[in-house]
Design an enzyme around this catalytic site. Structure first.
Site, short mmCIF file in Angstrom:
data_model
loop_
_atom_site.label_atom_id
_atom_site.label_comp_id
_atom_site.label_asym_id
_atom_site.label_seq_id
_atom_site.Cartn_x
_atom_site.Cartn_y
_atom_site.Cartn_z
N HIS A 267 37.67 51.00 48.28
CA HIS A 267 37.75 51.65 49.74
C HIS A 267 39.17 51.77 49.79
O HIS A 267 39.62 51.51 48.83
CB HIS A 267 37.06 50.67 50.27
CG HIS A 267 37.34 49.07 50.38
ND1 HIS A 267 38.16 48.69 50.77
CD2 HIS A 267 36.52 47.96 50.41
CE1 HIS A 267 38.68 46.92 50.38
NE2 HIS A 267 37.46 46.61 49.60
N HIS B 49 41.52 48.84 48.14
CA HIS B 49 41.65 49.39 46.83
C HIS B 49 43.21 50.37 46.76
O HIS B 49 43.37 50.42 45.28
CB HIS B 49 40.89 49.68 46.18
CG HIS B 49 39.00 49.03 46.52
ND1 HIS B 49 37.73 49.04 46.57
CD2 HIS B 49 39.58 46.75 45.41
CE1 HIS B 49 37.41 47.80 47.20
NE2 HIS B 49 37.96 47.21 45.88
N CYS C 187 31.32 32.06 41.07
CA CYS C 187 30.63 32.64 41.87
C CYS C 187 31.41 33.68 40.87
O CYS C 187 32.31 34.84 40.69
CB CYS C 187 32.38 31.97 42.92
SG CYS C 187 32.39 33.55 44.10
N CYS D 45 34.01 36.53 43.03
CA CYS D 45 35.31 36.39 42.17
C CYS D 45 34.91 36.50 40.55
O CYS D 45 36.53 36.42 40.01
CB CYS D 45 36.27 34.71 42.23
SG CYS D 45 35.83 34.25 44.17
N CYS E 68 32.56 29.59 48.31
CA CYS E 68 33.76 30.55 47.86
C CYS E 68 34.32 30.88 49.47
O CYS E 68 33.12 31.23 50.16
CB CYS E 68 33.15 31.41 47.16
SG CYS E 68 34.45 32.67 46.68
N HIS F 116 33.98 34.97 49.73
CA HIS F 116 32.44 35.43 49.46
C HIS F 116 31.81 34.56 50.25
O HIS F 116 30.48 35.11 50.80
CB HIS F 116 32.15 35.87 48.11
CG HIS F 116 32.96 36.39 47.40
ND1 HIS F 116 34.08 35.95 46.71
CD2 HIS F 116 33.67 37.45 47.36
CE1 HIS F 116 35.22 36.63 45.74
NE2 HIS F 116 34.40 38.12 46.27
N LYS G 156 36.99 40.91 57.40
CA LYS G 156 38.06 41.53 55.92
C LYS G 156 36.55 42.80 55.67
O LYS G 156 35.73 43.08 56.10
CB LYS G 156 36.78 40.63 54.79
CG LYS G 156 37.29 40.60 53.61
CD LYS G 156 36.66 39.41 53.40
CE LYS G 156 36.13 39.37 51.64
NZ LYS G 156 35.97 38.72 50.72
N LYS H 259 31.56 45.69 53.53
CA LYS H 259 29.45 46.96 54.01
C LYS H 259 28.68 46.55 55.15
O LYS H 259 29.00 46.90 56.38
CB LYS H 259 28.85 47.56 53.06
CG LYS H 259 29.06 48.71 52.54
CD LYS H 259 28.12 49.26 51.23
CE LYS H 259 28.53 50.60 50.70
NZ LYS H 259 27.78 50.46 49.02
N1 MSP Z 1 38.65 44.06 38.45
C1 MSP Z 1 39.63 43.05 38.86
C2 MSP Z 1 40.68 42.97 38.52
C3 MSP Z 1 40.55 43.50 36.66
S1 MSP Z 1 42.54 43.90 36.47
C4 MSP Z 1 42.53 42.97 34.77
C5 MSP Z 1 39.72 43.52 40.37
N2 MSP Z 1 38.86 44.25 41.01
S2 MSP Z 1 39.07 44.78 42.57
O1 MSP Z 1 38.40 45.60 42.03
O2 MSP Z 1 38.06 43.37 43.17
O3 MSP Z 1 39.98 44.26 43.40
C6 MSP Z 1 41.42 45.52 42.51
C7 MSP Z 1 42.28 45.32 43.50
O4 MSP Z 1 42.40 45.75 44.98
C8 MSP Z 1 43.37 43.72 43.88
O5 MSP Z 1 44.40 43.58 43.26
C9 MSP Z 1 42.94 43.22 44.65
O6 MSP Z 1 43.93 42.74 45.71
C10 MSP Z 1 42.52 44.92 45.40
N3 MSP Z 1 42.61 44.78 47.49
C11 MSP Z 1 40.89 44.70 47.30
N4 MSP Z 1 40.36 44.51 48.45
C12 MSP Z 1 41.60 44.88 49.04
C13 MSP Z 1 42.49 45.17 50.98
N5 MSP Z 1 41.49 44.95 51.93
N6 MSP Z 1 43.89 44.60 51.07
C14 MSP Z 1 44.47 45.52 49.90
N7 MSP Z 1 44.05 45.22 48.38
C15 MSP Z 1 42.77 45.16 48.07
O7 MSP Z 1 39.80 42.45 41.45
#
Ligand code: MSP
Length: 545
Positions: A20, A23, A128, A131, A163, A166, A317, A320
């Site tokens: 999203h 990410h 969790c 996480c 957690c 979550h 946050k 979905k």
């Molecule tokens: N799979 C692990 C990372 C492993 S790296 C060896 C993971 N994946 S994740 O899909 O949950 O998140 C990926 C990145 O997206 C993380 O750095 C996370 O902080 C970032 N973000 C997820 N949601 C976000 C926001 N709402 N805002 C900014 N960054 C966000 O963690």
């Protein structure tokens, strides 16, 4: 240290959903920095993609009634479509289910075991899945079972421990696991941090990491006995039926892409990574676990970790169930990718939590890209076409002490060339410090001044008088040169539009030259603007409905 290469990574994303807008933040930041390093003359390697061996993905596949591998194949291609849709210029893609990655992780596990850093233990703890991390009582919060609201103290039967991120209860686990001896690396890590005072950016976050390590480190489990999917621990030396803990597996993706790149060739010269971009939620894994794991496995350590903050959508946050998920590709197709980049990188600092607001994003785009930059380009093009087509300075304006007041704040004893060189030196420093917001702020404030200058001088009036045509031409040249310089600073953010702007200003092959690392040459080059035709607007305004 190899100064000519730059290896940058995004986190690899979980595949229980499609990325999203939150990410996309990490990837857009990484893309901008990578593009800058490329035009700055570095050979850039930029890796990204998916973290597949997670329980979340398995749960999701089960929910959909799909076999795990077809599910992961589908999600991997959906993720790729997002990064392609956003024009992210990655060089390497990695899926953690690939054989090359499995081979590397198994090799590393054997090395760490041989060094005595991995031991077995029967283990009882909480986990969790959200996480993908182990939790202790202190890591949890208590909420009322009925209202879901946070309470200060647990009340038997009425509250539950969940957690904080979550809001789900962790699973209770008792199984035989293999543990990594992180506790043995405390002194090594503290020494490494002292020798590398810029290892984690920003400093506040680094201080928290250091304080955490100083309090003492606990060993962590690197395997799961009950999981059926993931990278099997190599047998021998490990027992059968254990798979690697997702983080032990995932972090090594950064090494896999160097040691075994897409074409299955050795790309080792890129290791160690120059910059890992990670969200603040996963800094512990990257700044503490990761250097210790690498040291144990005998690899060099990465140079730097840039920590990014989080944003919410409509104050909540992104989730979905709350219905506030924004698809970054749909969003950029509706408006434009430039609007998304500009808003994400200019409205808030990387080191600050904030709220995404669609209307604000449009305002920002209209003010900065459509009005401030786009209109000015249009004005220069239209006016130049009226008279000359070719804009070059009639006298050496750039090197002369400015002989017309540009604006009151600036001393007339400055020549334009040194103004530009000074500007670009600052820009370079800000790119090196990842202060992307400052580059955008200063570039647009530069353009604000330039617009003020144009409004004061009114070249569209001057052009009517023959006696003033020489002066008009100098003014237009000054504006065009200004735009060119700001364009060079902004190119990594908006590569397509800035390339288009160069063409509109009659600057041939600029994008190509930038891609051939001619940035330095271009900054100091004396340009001639061969403006040939009136084009479409560079950026169209977007109406707010
Ligand atoms: N799979 C692990 C990372 C492993 S790296 C060896 C993971 N994946 S994740 O899909 O949950 O998140 C990926 C990145 O997206 C993380 O750095 C996370 O902080 C970032 N973000 C997820 N949601 C976000 C926001 N709402 N805002 C900014 N960054 C966000 O963690």
């Amino acid at each position: 240290m190899n100064e000519d290469k730059f290896f940058i990574t995004t986190p690899i994303y979980y595949t229980n959903g499609i990325p999203h807008i939150g990410h996309s933040y990490s990837s857009i930041i990484a893309d901008t920095i990578a593009r800058y390093q490329k035009i700055n003359g570095k050979k850039v390697k930029f890796s990204t993609w998916v973290d597949e061996n997670s329980q979340k993905a398995i749960q999701k596949a089960e929910e959909l009634g799909m076999e795990i591998m077809p599910y992961l194949d589908m999600m991997a291609s959906k993720h790729k479509a997002v990064w392609d849709g956003l024009n992210i210029e990655y060089t390497d893609f990695i899926r953690t289910t690939e054989q090359r990655h499995r081979d590397l992780v198994q090799k590393v596990l054997k090395i760490c075991r041989k060094r005595g850093d991995i031991y077995e233990w029967v283990y009882e703890w909480m986990y969790c899945i959200g996480c993908e991390a182990f939790k202790k009582d202190d890591d949890l919060i208590h909420i009322d079972k009925e209202t879901g609201l946070k309470v200060e103290r647990p009340v038997s039967g009425k509250t539950k421990a969940v957690c904080p991120d979550h809001l789900t209860e962790p699973q209770k686990i008792k199984e035989k696991n293999y543990f990594f001896r992180l506790s043995a690396y405390q002194d090594f890590l503290l020494d490494f941090y002292t020798k590398n005072p810029e290892f984690v950016v920003p400093q506040d976050r680094f201080n928290e990491v250091i304080a955490f390590v100083k309090r003492g480190l606990e060993d962590f489990s690197i395997s799961r006995e009950t999981n059926t999917f993931g990278i099997p621990l190599p047998h021998p030396p490990f027992d059968e039926n254990q798979v690697a803990y997702v983080w032990f597996d995932a972090l090594f993706n950064y090494v896999t892409v160097c040691k075994e790149n897409q074409e299955w060739k050795d790309d080792s010269k890129f290791w160690p990574a120059d910059l890992h971009i990670v969200g603040k939620d996963i800094i512990k894994f990257h700044a503490i676990y990761w250097p210790a794991m690498l040291k144990s496995a005998g690899y060099e350590l990465p140079h730097q970790i840039l920590t990014t903050w989080f944003f919410t959508v409509n104050g909540q946050k992104i989730s979905k169930s709350l219905g506030n998920v924004i698809d970054p590709v749909e969003f950029s197709e509706k408006y434009s990718k430039d609007l998304l980049t500009l808003y994400l990188l200019s409205s808030f600092n990387i080191w600050q939590d904030w709220d995404f607001d669609e209307k604000q994003a449009i305002f920002t785009y209209n003010a900065k890209l459509a009005n401030n930059l786009g209109n000015l380009v249009n004005r220069v093009v239209v006016l130049s076409l009226k008279l000359w087509w070719i804009l070059k300075s009639s006298k050496d304006i750039l090197n002369q002490v400015v002989n017309f007041p540009i604006w009151s704040e600036w001393s007339v004893t400055t020549n334009l060339k040194s103004v530009f060189i000074n500007f670009y030196n600052n820009v370079k420093e800000w790119y090196e410090n990842y202060n992307l917001k400052l580059i955008l702020d200063e570039s647009f404030s530069f353009l604000d001044k330039l617009n003020k200058f144009a409004d004061e001088k009114q070249p569209w009036q001057m052009i009517k008088y023959e006696s003033k045509q020489e002066e008009t031409r100098d003014i237009l040249f000054t504006i065009a040169e200004w735009l060119r310089q700001v364009g060079l600073a902004l190119y990594p953010f908006f590569p397509e539009k800035i390339a288009e702007m160069f063409v509109k200003l009659g600057l041939e092959k600029y994008a190509e030259r930038l891609e051939k690392w001619e940035l330095e040459k271009l900054i100091s080059e004396k340009p001639t603007f061969e403006i040939k035709e009136k084009w479409e607007n560079l950026f169209n305004r977007i109406e707010i409905l």
